[in-house]
Design a protein around this motif. Structure first.
Motif, PDB file in Angstrom:
ATOM      1  N   ARG A  52       0.879  -1.179   0.000  1.00  0.00           N
ATOM      2  CA  ARG A  52       0.000   0.000   0.000  1.00  0.00           C
ATOM      3  C   ARG A  52       0.913   1.224   0.000  1.00  0.00           C
ATOM      4  O   ARG A  52       1.687   1.448   0.938  1.00  0.00           O
ATOM      5  CB  ARG A  52      -0.907   0.005   1.212  1.00  0.00           C
ATOM      6  CG  ARG A  52      -1.686   1.319   1.382  1.00  0.00           C
ATOM      7  CD  ARG A  52      -2.961   1.087   2.172  1.00  0.00           C
ATOM      8  NE  ARG A  52      -3.901   0.267   1.413  1.00  0.00           N
ATOM      9  CZ  ARG A  52      -5.049  -0.191   1.904  1.00  0.00           C
ATOM     10  NH1 ARG A  52      -5.380   0.091   3.173  1.00  0.00           N
ATOM     11  NH2 ARG A  52      -5.851  -0.919   1.182  1.00  0.00           N
ATOM     12  N   LEU A  53       0.814   2.029  -1.051  1.00  0.00           N
ATOM     13  CA  LEU A  53       1.701   3.172  -1.237  1.00  0.00           C
ATOM     14  C   LEU A  53       0.908   4.460  -1.037  1.00  0.00           C
ATOM     15  O   LEU A  53      -0.089   4.697  -1.715  1.00  0.00           O
ATOM     16  CB  LEU A  53       2.332   3.139  -2.631  1.00  0.00           C
ATOM     17  CG  LEU A  53       3.051   1.806  -2.941  1.00  0.00           C
ATOM     18  CD1 LEU A  53       2.315   1.069  -4.045  1.00  0.00           C
ATOM     19  CD2 LEU A  53       4.501   2.011  -3.280  1.00  0.00           C
ATOM     20  N   SER A  54       1.354   5.268  -0.108  1.00  0.00           N
ATOM     21  CA  SER A  54       0.678   6.516   0.211  1.00  0.00           C
ATOM     22  C   SER A  54       1.434   7.685  -0.393  1.00  0.00           C
ATOM     23  O   SER A  54       2.658   7.648  -0.545  1.00  0.00           O
ATOM     24  CB  SER A  54       0.566   6.696   1.724  1.00  0.00           C
ATOM     25  OG  SER A  54      -0.136   5.605   2.301  1.00  0.00           O
ATOM     26  N   GLY A  55       0.690   8.732  -0.766  1.00  0.00           N
ATOM     27  CA  GLY A  55       1.342   9.892  -1.353  1.00  0.00           C
ATOM     28  C   GLY A  55       0.339  10.847  -1.957  1.00  0.00           C
ATOM     29  O   GLY A  55      -0.788  10.992  -1.466  1.00  0.00           O
ATOM     30  N   GLU A  56       0.754  11.485  -3.054  1.00  0.00           N
ATOM     31  CA  GLU A  56      -0.058  12.514  -3.700  1.00  0.00           C
ATOM     32  C   GLU A  56      -0.250  12.166  -5.166  1.00  0.00           C
ATOM     33  O   GLU A  56       0.720  11.928  -5.888  1.00  0.00           O
ATOM     34  CB  GLU A  56       0.635  13.874  -3.563  1.00  0.00           C
ATOM     35  CG  GLU A  56      -0.195  15.047  -4.019  1.00  0.00           C
ATOM     36  CD  GLU A  56       0.510  16.363  -3.767  1.00  0.00           C
ATOM     37  OE1 GLU A  56       0.158  17.066  -2.802  1.00  0.00           O
ATOM     38  OE2 GLU A  56       1.431  16.687  -4.552  1.00  0.00           O
ATOM     39  N   GLY A  57      -1.502  12.122  -5.608  1.00  0.00           N
ATOM     40  CA  GLY A  57      -1.800  11.736  -6.983  1.00  0.00           C
ATOM     41  C   GLY A  57      -2.401  12.878  -7.783  1.00  0.00           C
ATOM     42  O   GLY A  57      -3.132  13.710  -7.245  1.00  0.00           O
TER      43      GLY A  57
ATOM     44  N   GLY B 264     -16.136  12.354 -18.719  1.00  0.00           N
ATOM     45  CA  GLY B 264     -16.310  12.336 -17.275  1.00  0.00           C
ATOM     46  C   GLY B 264     -15.572  11.224 -16.571  1.00  0.00           C
ATOM     47  O   GLY B 264     -15.803  10.978 -15.386  1.00  0.00           O
ATOM     48  N   GLU B 265     -14.674  10.525 -17.273  1.00  0.00           N
ATOM     49  CA  GLU B 265     -13.940   9.412 -16.677  1.00  0.00           C
ATOM     50  C   GLU B 265     -12.631   9.933 -16.073  1.00  0.00           C
ATOM     51  O   GLU B 265     -11.920  10.722 -16.692  1.00  0.00           O
ATOM     52  CB  GLU B 265     -13.638   8.354 -17.740  1.00  0.00           C
ATOM     53  CG  GLU B 265     -14.892   7.780 -18.387  1.00  0.00           C
ATOM     54  CD  GLU B 265     -14.578   6.960 -19.615  1.00  0.00           C
ATOM     55  OE1 GLU B 265     -13.523   7.222 -20.247  1.00  0.00           O
ATOM     56  OE2 GLU B 265     -15.366   6.062 -19.961  1.00  0.00           O
ATOM     57  N   TRP B 266     -12.325   9.452 -14.868  1.00  0.00           N
ATOM     58  CA  TRP B 266     -11.113   9.869 -14.159  1.00  0.00           C
ATOM     59  C   TRP B 266     -10.004   8.840 -14.366  1.00  0.00           C
ATOM     60  O   TRP B 266     -10.252   7.638 -14.389  1.00  0.00           O
ATOM     61  CB  TRP B 266     -11.397  10.012 -12.669  1.00  0.00           C
ATOM     62  CG  TRP B 266     -12.219  11.212 -12.323  1.00  0.00           C
ATOM     63  CD1 TRP B 266     -13.568  11.246 -12.152  1.00  0.00           C
ATOM     64  CD2 TRP B 266     -11.759  12.543 -12.111  1.00  0.00           C
ATOM     65  NE1 TRP B 266     -13.980  12.525 -11.849  1.00  0.00           N
ATOM     66  CE2 TRP B 266     -12.886  13.339 -11.814  1.00  0.00           C
ATOM     67  CE3 TRP B 266     -10.497  13.141 -12.140  1.00  0.00           C
ATOM     68  CZ2 TRP B 266     -12.789  14.698 -11.550  1.00  0.00           C
ATOM     69  CZ3 TRP B 266     -10.401  14.503 -11.873  1.00  0.00           C
ATOM     70  CH2 TRP B 266     -11.530  15.269 -11.584  1.00  0.00           C
ATOM     71  N   SER B 267      -8.784   9.317 -14.500  1.00  0.00           N
ATOM     72  CA  SER B 267      -7.620   8.433 -14.606  1.00  0.00           C
ATOM     73  C   SER B 267      -6.464   9.049 -13.826  1.00  0.00           C
ATOM     74  O   SER B 267      -6.335  10.278 -13.750  1.00  0.00           O
ATOM     75  CB  SER B 267      -7.212   8.215 -16.070  1.00  0.00           C
ATOM     76  OG  SER B 267      -6.845   9.444 -16.673  1.00  0.00           O
ATOM     77  N   LEU B 268      -5.638   8.186 -13.259  1.00  0.00           N
ATOM     78  CA  LEU B 268      -4.486   8.643 -12.476  1.00  0.00           C
ATOM     79  C   LEU B 268      -3.323   8.941 -13.414  1.00  0.00           C
ATOM     80  O   LEU B 268      -2.788   8.045 -14.056  1.00  0.00           O
ATOM     81  CB  LEU B 268      -4.094   7.584 -11.448  1.00  0.00           C
ATOM     82  CG  LEU B 268      -2.921   7.932 -10.524  1.00  0.00           C
ATOM     83  CD1 LEU B 268      -3.209   9.190  -9.730  1.00  0.00           C
ATOM     84  CD2 LEU B 268      -2.619   6.767  -9.580  1.00  0.00           C
ATOM     85  N   GLU B 269      -2.942  10.205 -13.512  1.00  0.00           N
ATOM     86  CA  GLU B 269      -1.862  10.623 -14.403  1.00  0.00           C
ATOM     87  C   GLU B 269      -0.492  10.331 -13.796  1.00  0.00           C
ATOM     88  O   GLU B 269       0.400   9.818 -14.456  1.00  0.00           O
ATOM     89  CB  GLU B 269      -2.001  12.115 -14.699  1.00  0.00           C
ATOM     90  CG  GLU B 269      -0.879  12.726 -15.524  1.00  0.00           C
ATOM     91  CD  GLU B 269      -0.914  12.297 -16.973  1.00  0.00           C
ATOM     92  OE1 GLU B 269       0.051  12.607 -17.694  1.00  0.00           O
ATOM     93  OE2 GLU B 269      -1.894  11.653 -17.390  1.00  0.00           O
ATOM     94  N   LEU B 270      -0.323  10.677 -12.518  1.00  0.00           N
ATOM     95  CA  LEU B 270       0.971  10.498 -11.847  1.00  0.00           C
ATOM     96  C   LEU B 270       0.749  10.423 -10.345  1.00  0.00           C
ATOM     97  O   LEU B 270      -0.097  11.127  -9.801  1.00  0.00           O
ATOM     98  CB  LEU B 270       1.912  11.663 -12.188  1.00  0.00           C
ATOM     99  CG  LEU B 270       3.325  11.598 -11.603  1.00  0.00           C
ATOM    100  CD1 LEU B 270       4.101  10.438 -12.214  1.00  0.00           C
ATOM    101  CD2 LEU B 270       4.068  12.901 -11.831  1.00  0.00           C
ATOM    102  N   PHE B 271       1.523   9.542  -9.690  1.00  0.00           N
ATOM    103  CA  PHE B 271       1.411   9.388  -8.249  1.00  0.00           C
ATOM    104  C   PHE B 271       2.792   9.518  -7.624  1.00  0.00           C
ATOM    105  O   PHE B 271       3.737   8.830  -8.024  1.00  0.00           O
ATOM    106  CB  PHE B 271       0.801   8.029  -7.898  1.00  0.00           C
ATOM    107  CG  PHE B 271       0.403   7.892  -6.460  1.00  0.00           C
ATOM    108  CD1 PHE B 271      -0.806   8.392  -6.011  1.00  0.00           C
ATOM    109  CD2 PHE B 271       1.230   7.265  -5.542  1.00  0.00           C
ATOM    110  CE1 PHE B 271      -1.200   8.268  -4.687  1.00  0.00           C
ATOM    111  CE2 PHE B 271       0.865   7.134  -4.219  1.00  0.00           C
ATOM    112  CZ  PHE B 271      -0.352   7.631  -3.783  1.00  0.00           C
ATOM    113  N   LYS B 272       2.928  10.436  -6.644  1.00  0.00           N
ATOM    114  CA  LYS B 272       4.194  10.648  -5.940  1.00  0.00           C
ATOM    115  C   LYS B 272       4.166   9.860  -4.634  1.00  0.00           C
ATOM    116  O   LYS B 272       3.428  10.191  -3.709  1.00  0.00           O
ATOM    117  CB  LYS B 272       4.410  12.134  -5.668  1.00  0.00           C
ATOM    118  CG  LYS B 272       4.529  12.974  -6.926  1.00  0.00           C
ATOM    119  CD  LYS B 272       4.725  14.449  -6.594  1.00  0.00           C
ATOM    120  CE  LYS B 272       4.822  15.298  -7.845  1.00  0.00           C
ATOM    121  NZ  LYS B 272       4.994  16.745  -7.524  1.00  0.00           N
TER     122      LYS B 272
END
Length: 243
Positions: free
Chosen positions: A179-184, A192-200
């Motif tokens: 489980r990786l915590s951070g800022e996405g 209207g669809e959401w996608s994760l571009e980058l996760f720090k």
């Protein structure tokens, strides 16, 4: 067998100059959009602007027209809407427009704006804290910001992290789920669809991968702090009343 004629008219090319492969792509998408594949049959290419003439078996005409109506309102099933978008995308690439006509009276059933469709606005972007679960499958780089790839089932997340955390993650590459915590940074497209571009990635922890039955047995084996001889409810009331 009685049939009703329809025509998908492309306002750009003549049949003499239309690439055969491109024509096949339009026909495949048109078939997917209309549905009822066994009842929709290609007939001929009409001269002038390219017209893909096709006939629909009489028993399927009502269903095909209903599907076209739902596509026009954006209420059709996903497979039909996606086919419509693909046709419109191809028309835009070919600097063309299109229209679906009912051949018996040339009634316009569906419009394809193609080149006339306005450019989509930039996607909405939201940055927020959160977490993702997955397995480290790629790790490394020369900069202080280290690129990381995390796989969760069939989804691959593009991430970055510091060198310090990257060194710790190295022990888990192709290993257990984390489980990786951070800022996405999340993007929302025009549908209207959401996608994760980058996760720090700022921290992580190893997920408990034990079977649920084993976890339950462990919880049951832990001796409770409250014994059966103590008045738990009374003590809670005393704590609430400040006693």
């Amino acid at each position: 067998m009685a049939e009703t004629e329809f025509c998908f008219k492309i306002n750009a090319y003549s049949p003499e100059t239309f690439p055969m492969e491109r024509l096949g792509q339009y026909m495949a998408d048109l078939g997917a959009m209309l549905g009822q594949q066994n009842s929709v049959h290609f007939v001929v290419l009409r001269e002038g602007s390219t017209g893909i003439v096709h006939r629909v078996s009489q028993e399927a005409v009502t269903k095909v027209e209903q599907t076209v109506f739902e596509v026009s309102r954006g209420e059709a099933e996903v497979v039909h809407l996606n086919a419509y978008r693909e046709i419109n995308k191809r028309l835009k690439e070919d600097n063309a427009t299109g229209v679906l006509l009912r051949g018996d009276n040339s009634a316009q059933l569906l419009d394809f704006p193609g080149r006339n469709e306005p450019e989509p606005s930039a996607p909405d972007a939201v940055t927020q804290s959160g977490f993702i679960d997955g397995v480290v499958i790629s790790l490394g780089g020369k900069d202080n910001t280290v690129p990381v790839r995390i796989q969760a089932d069939d989804v691959i997340y593009r991430c970055t992290t510091s060198r310090e955390i990257a060194r710790l993650l190295g022990s888990y590459i192709y290993g257990d789920e984390l489980r990786l915590s951070g800022e996405g940074k999340w993007l929302r497209n025009s549908e209207g669809e959401w996608s994760l571009e980058l996760f720090k990635i700022q921290s992580f922890e190893l997920l408990d991968v034990r079977p649920l039955s084993e976890v339950i047995r462990e919880l049951r084996s832990i001796a409770g702090e409250w014994s059966s001889e103590r008045d738990a409810w009374g003590e809670l009331q005393n704590l609430r009343n400040g006693e």
